[in-house]
Write an enzyme that holds these catalytic residues in place. Structure first.
Site, PDB file in Angstrom:
ATOM      1  N   ASP A  63       0.833  -1.192   0.000  1.00  0.00           N
ATOM      2  CA  ASP A  63       0.000   0.000   0.000  1.00  0.00           C
ATOM      3  C   ASP A  63       0.875   1.252   0.000  1.00  0.00           C
ATOM      4  O   ASP A  63       1.843   1.345   0.779  1.00  0.00           O
ATOM      5  CB  ASP A  63      -0.892  -0.025   1.260  1.00  0.00           C
TER       6      ASP A  63
ATOM      7  N   GLU B  59       1.956  -0.222  -5.024  1.00  0.00           N
ATOM      8  CA  GLU B  59       1.081   0.893  -5.381  1.00  0.00           C
ATOM      9  C   GLU B  59       2.002   2.099  -5.487  1.00  0.00           C
ATOM     10  O   GLU B  59       2.520   2.574  -4.472  1.00  0.00           O
ATOM     11  CB  GLU B  59       0.004   1.107  -4.315  1.00  0.00           C
TER      12      GLU B  59
END
Length: 718
Positions: free
Chosen positions: A372, A409
């Site tokens: 993330d 990401e």
């Protein structure tokens, strides 16, 4: 305090057990052997350290307290102690004393029982409503500059000693599915089966997910990407739903509290350690069924929040080491958008993250990780991007983590956008693929050149790597579901309690006449067609495809494009839609099977456009309505291409069918000339309804093909 030679201990007057201790060794966490447990904790700025043992997780008084000697029980900045005759299942916690000076970033508070950053399990559940978990007096006008003397041991959240060696993996091995063959399915464990119409016995759990495994096998995916499963507090959100008045929940889990501990929120039981073995059972079963397990991991921030958040672990252990502080050290840099930023490129923090990843690979047998806001891991303490000099490089080259899937990401909440810039060994969520496909299918102009690049594997981004570095997706947990993408012009996040200001505004969506759900047959028909168009582009593109849960049967979040706090039936996967939209499910299932059968769609190298054999057929050719005449002008909304079935760069592959694709997103129909000297058979035409949209027995077509408005065809040669 009792002393016996070199062994010492504090003992609660209520305890009848005397424990023999030794100085221990500086291996962080709780390490079990046949004689006892070694405990170790890092703190550089802490002045005193205590280890407390608890007989029960709900006890507010310890059975034993050990004050660590800064001479005998300290190596460098690691405090340690070995305790005999304790074992798996022991509850414990740390206390660290030092200067409490928030203005200068120091937030030590000996009244706060702290979770071990290396704890492999946490008992009970955290409670943000309890004043005891805050290092400051919540009722003081001084806010975090005040000091709390409430003992937080009243909380049931104790660290738990876990002995991983007693679990039998039964010769389990990592499937090691080649990256190019992956078809990833992203899901949230709770949301996937929490709806009563899921008809599973153990709703919202790992076990419940296993009960639905037949659906995923039938669909054809082979890698399950789990949204965060590190320990987190689902009750951390203090807002209420302005529509229902109910308290909002952190259902996504993107605020981790311990990086080694699997959450007990997704298991049945008391959450006193059994969640570790239940997760291992889960992974072992998935491996036996041919699935890889990828974890969505959050190392860029923690659930301790900003300066007004609770003191649960890192903040009380050594705040300026674990977090990036602003110039005014009272506050935190907030590249994550959640209140704090983990100091990922400090040596101690880097080691913590790598140790965590190694643990999940070696002891939990997971196969890969999606990071993330991974760009934060590539920033130095001043926020500068350092890429190949950062933790990202260390992770990719780590000898134990090596071989695991690493997916980034490539952006963060502070404006960092480093897509394509990650070190060798990393794949990336391709946000440019997502946006280009959404806009092209919607009918926007100026996209044909880019869509060609995205379909061919995004060589502009990953030219120094491989197409498989591009994880292609149209939807994910962030943003609209695919059905909502064709049902809403605007986001509808009112129930999140943030005045609809949260969530992305640029969704590139279109409702085709009515905002939201409708029974209008014509609108439903165009929406379904667009869903099939999205999936078709996804599955015929070079790269690694990812699907979001429920999109294969048109799941809706009712226009909420940021449903992180919605633990309600409106957000739970509605399994009744599998019957209602079974035609879409069958189409997606066949598409996945089609991709698996044609290796020419799963290349691990880029096209060259060269004719290697002299027959006039390069590995890929681009066309328009006329052969070899693609229209890349700004106003164009159509494109065709043919992929050769021969993989010139890898002769180990046997010849495949040639594949021809034509896409038309003009408002009118177009007639496309078909490549000569091939016999073409139609497999897909998204204009038709099921079962004619995807033919099990392809039909011969001749010379040209009329592609209807907003439709895609796929032909194969024979």
């Amino acid at each position: 305090m009792n002393k016996n030679n070199n062994f010492f201990y504090y003992e609660n007057p209520g305890s009848e057990t005397l424990l023999k201790t030794e100085k221990g060794y500086p291996k962080l966490g709780a390490t079990v052997d046949s004689e006892g447990v070694n405990f170790a904790l890092f703190t550089k700025n802490g002045k005193k350290v205590w280890l407390e043992l608890y007989q029960n997780f709900y006890d507010d008084k310890p059975s034993h307290i050990f004050e660590l000697d800064p001479v005998k029980n300290k190596t460098g900045n690691v405090w340690h102690i070995y305790i005999h005759n304790i074992k798996h299942g022991q509850f414990y916690g740390w206390r660290v004393d030092g200067i409490y000076d928030p203005i200068n970033g120091l937030r030590f508070n000996k009244y706060k029982l702290l979770s071990d950053p290396y704890a492999k399990a946490i008992s009970g559940s955290y409670n943000w409503d309890d004043d005891a978990v805050y290092g400051y007096d919540k009722h003081s006008d001084l806010l975090d500059l005040s000091f709390s003397k409430i003992d937080s041991a009243i909380s049931p959240t104790k660290s738990i000693v876990i002995d991983d060696s007693i679990y039998d993996w039964e010769n389990d091995v990592h499937p090691r599915i080649p990256f190019k063959d992956l078809i990833i399915y992203e899901l949230n464990v709770r949301l996937f089966t929490m709806n009563p119409n899921s008809k599973v016995n153990s709703r919202g759990t790992f076990e419940g997910l296993l009960e639905k495994l037949y659906h995923l096998k039938d669909l054809g995916v082979n890698a399950i990407e789990l949204m965060p499963i590190f320990e987190f507090n689902p009750d951390s959100i203090i807002r209420t739903n302005p529509v229902t008045g109910e308290k909002l929940k952190d259902v996504w889990g993107y605020n981790p509290l311990v990086f080694f501990a699997v959450t007990g929120n997704y298991s049945n039981g008391l959450k006193i350690g059994e969640q570790v073995y239940l997760f291992k059972d889960f992974v072992k079963t998935l491996h036996k069924e041919g699935f890889e397990v990828i974890l969505d991991v959050v190392y860029n921030h923690t659930g301790e929040g900003n300066e007004l958040g609770p003191t649960l672990s890192f903040r009380g252990i050594d705040n300026p080491i674990y977090y990036i502080l602003s110039e005014n050290k009272r506050y935190y840099e907030n590249y994550s958008g959640t209140g704090n930023t983990f100091n990922c490129n400090h040596t101690v923090v880097k080691n913590l993250i790598i140790d965590s990843l190694r643990y999940w690979v070696t002891e939990m047998h997971v196969d890969g990780f999606r990071f993330d806001l991974a760009s934060i891991l590539g920033r130095d303490p001043k926020g500068n991007w350092i890429g190949d000099l950062s933790l990202l490089k260390d992770i990719a080259e780590d000898p134990i983590i090596s071989g695991s899937k690493l997916i980034a990401e490539g952006w963060d909440a502070a404006g960092g956008y480093f897509l394509g810039a990650f070190p060798e060994g990393w794949a990336e969520w391709n946000g440019k693929f997502r946006d280009a496909v959404r806009k092209f299918v919607k009918g926007d102009e100026g996209l044909v050149g880019e869509i060609a690049c995205r379909i061919a594997g995004s060589e502009d981004l990953y030219g120094n790597k491989s197409p498989i570095a591009s994880v292609n997706f149209v939807t994910s947990h962030d943003g609209f579901t695919m059905w909502d993408l064709v049902s809403y012009n605007e986001k509808h996040n009112e129930e999140n309690g943030e005045n609809n200001n949260d969530g992305a505004n640029d969704n590139y969506s279109f409702n085709y006449g009515i905002e939201g759900e409708t029974d209008d047959e014509e609108i439903l028909k165009i929406r379904k067609k667009q869903i099939k168009n999205f999936f078709t582009i996804l599955m015929i593109s070079q790269g690694t495809p990812m699907i979001y849960m429920g999109d294969e049967f048109c799941r809706t979040q009712h226009g909420n494009n940021n449903a992180y706090c919605q633990d309600t039936i409106k957000n739970w996967v509605d399994w009744n839609r599998l019957n209602k939209f079974n035609d879409i499910f069958l189409f997606v299932k066949k598409l996945i099977d089609f991709r698996k059968k044609h290796h020419t769609l799963r290349r691990d190298h880029f096209f060259t456009g060269k004719d290697y054999t002299g027959d006039g057929i390069p590995d890929i050719t681009w066309h328009g309505v006329k052969l070899n005449n693609p229209d890349f002008s700004y106003n164009s909304k159509s494109l065709a291409f043919m992929i050769s079935g021969i993989d010139f760069a890898d002769q180990t592959y046997s010849p495949d069918n040639d594949i021809y694709v034509a896409m038309n997103f003009f408002e009118e129909d177009l007639i496309f000339e078909l490549p000569k000297e091939r016999n073409w058979y139609r497999v897909i035409d998204t204009f038709f309804e099921s079962p004619n949209d995807f033919l099990d027995f392809p039909q011969r077509v001749y010379n040209n093909y009329k592609v209807k408005s907003k439709s895609i065809i796929v032909l194969i040669s024979k």
